[in-house]
Structure formats: C-alpha cells, structure tokens
Enzyme design. Structure first.
Site, PDB file in Angstrom:
ATOM      1  N   HIS A  17      27.296  23.766  26.077  1.00 13.20           N
ATOM      2  CA  HIS A  17      27.205  24.747  27.161  1.00 13.20           C
ATOM      3  C   HIS A  17      25.932  24.507  27.971  1.00 13.20           C
ATOM      4  CE1 HIS A  17      29.670  27.522  24.368  1.00 13.20           C
ATOM      5  NE2 HIS A  17      30.473  27.111  25.334  1.00 13.20           N
ATOM      6  N   LYS A  41      39.346  37.337  21.018  1.00 11.31           N
ATOM      7  CA  LYS A  41      39.220  36.974  19.602  1.00 11.31           C
ATOM      8  C   LYS A  41      38.040  37.734  19.010  1.00 11.31           C
ATOM      9  CE  LYS A  41      36.768  32.968  21.246  1.00 11.31           C
ATOM     10  NZ  LYS A  41      36.905  31.642  21.707  1.00 11.31           N
ATOM     11  N   ARG A  90      35.954  19.006  28.407  1.00 13.18           N
ATOM     12  CA  ARG A  90      35.569  18.037  27.393  1.00 13.18           C
ATOM     13  C   ARG A  90      36.592  16.923  27.258  1.00 13.18           C
ATOM     14  NH1 ARG A  90      34.631  22.587  23.009  1.00 13.18           N
ATOM     15  NH2 ARG A  90      36.674  22.960  23.853  1.00 13.18           N
ATOM     16  N   SER A 128      32.400  25.821  20.079  1.00 17.71           N
ATOM     17  CA  SER A 128      31.853  26.990  19.386  1.00 17.71           C
ATOM     18  C   SER A 128      32.554  27.209  18.055  1.00 17.71           C
ATOM     19  CB  SER A 128      31.982  28.232  20.268  1.00 17.71           C
ATOM     20  OG  SER A 128      31.150  28.111  21.394  1.00 17.71           O
TER      21      SER A 128
END
Length: 159
Positions: A17, A41, A90, A128
C-alpha cells in the site's frame, strides 16, 4: 492543483500500500489516503486504529492527507471535490475485481476516473490477508508492513 484519492480498508496497511501511495504522491500534488469504514469482512483493526496506523506509517509524505470515510466512495470523492481514484493492480487475479469496481464507480458517478498503479516487483504478491495469516502464525512481519503496523499486529495477536 491535481488531487487523487487512494481508498481502501487497509487492514492492515502494508508496504505494498505504501509503495502505491508513494508513487501516487509523485504524480499528484495532493493524495488523500481514505480509510473506509465498511469492508464487507471482519476487520483486525477498527476504523480508528486503521486510521492512526496509516497516519503514523505515512507521516514522512508531505503531500498526503489521511482521512476516513463511510458509505460510497463516489460520495466521499464528491465531498472532497476529487474525480480521481487510485487503485493498486498487483496481478491478473486483481484485474476482474478492480475492473468491476472501476465500472461500478463510473456508473455511480461518470466523472470518476480510476488510475491503476502497479507496485514494485517485491510487493507484487503481498496482500493484507497474507500478512494477517503470518501474524496469526507468529511469523515475521517486518518485510511486509511498516514497523508501527507490525508492533500493533503483534499486540493484537498476543491478546
């Protein structure tokens, strides 16, 4: 003045990040790191903790503002008079989700443009979720998150 917003839950805020954020700060005069309340979540850190960790991990970046928001990103962007959203891309696995997000935001507000930035190679597969698993298994965190985040994660997993 050019301005962009980099939104996300940042749970936890990773070096990936940070890498995307630093790239964005070289392109734009001002970047807002917008920590989202809603994640869909269960979060490791609450909104205030995520905000504080992001603020501490990015204090070296002069043209950055860290904030929080609730609700739709497009509404927050409008309140900030900003039309550019930064997203990290990514791998191919990110493409479908990120494209659907960009299209949805564009439909909600046709003025919103999404700019995708690619992280440096060493962060290409960092997520993460992976960092939370490492912490859960008492693995090393320093190569994946800023020091303040690693410390906060260790405290969470010890308690």
């Amino acid at each position: 003045m050019s301005k962009a917003i980099y939104p996300g839950t940042f749970d936890p805020f990773t070096l990936g990040h940070l890498n995307i954020l630093e790239k964005a700060c070289h392109i734009f005069d001002e970047v807002i790191l917008a920590v989202a309340e809603y994640s869909g979540k269960e979060n490791l850190f609450n909104l205030q903790e995520r905000y504080e960790l992001c603020k501490k991990a990015t204090e070296h970046i002069p043209n950055l503002v860290v904030s929080t928001f609730q609700g739709l990103f497009v509404d927050y962007a409008k309140s900030q008079n900003c039309k550019i959203m930064i997203r990290g891309m990514r791998a191919v696995s990110d493409f479908e989700y990120e494209l659907s997000l960009a299209i949805t935001n564009k439909k909600l507000n046709p003025e919103i443009e999404t700019i995708f930035l690619v992280p440096s190679l060493k962060y290409m597969y960092l997520s993460s979720s992976m960092v939370r698993q490492l912490a859960d298994l008492n693995g090393p965190l320093e190569d994946y998150v800023p020091a303040c985040v690693a410390e906060a994660m260790r405290k969470k997993y010890v308690s």
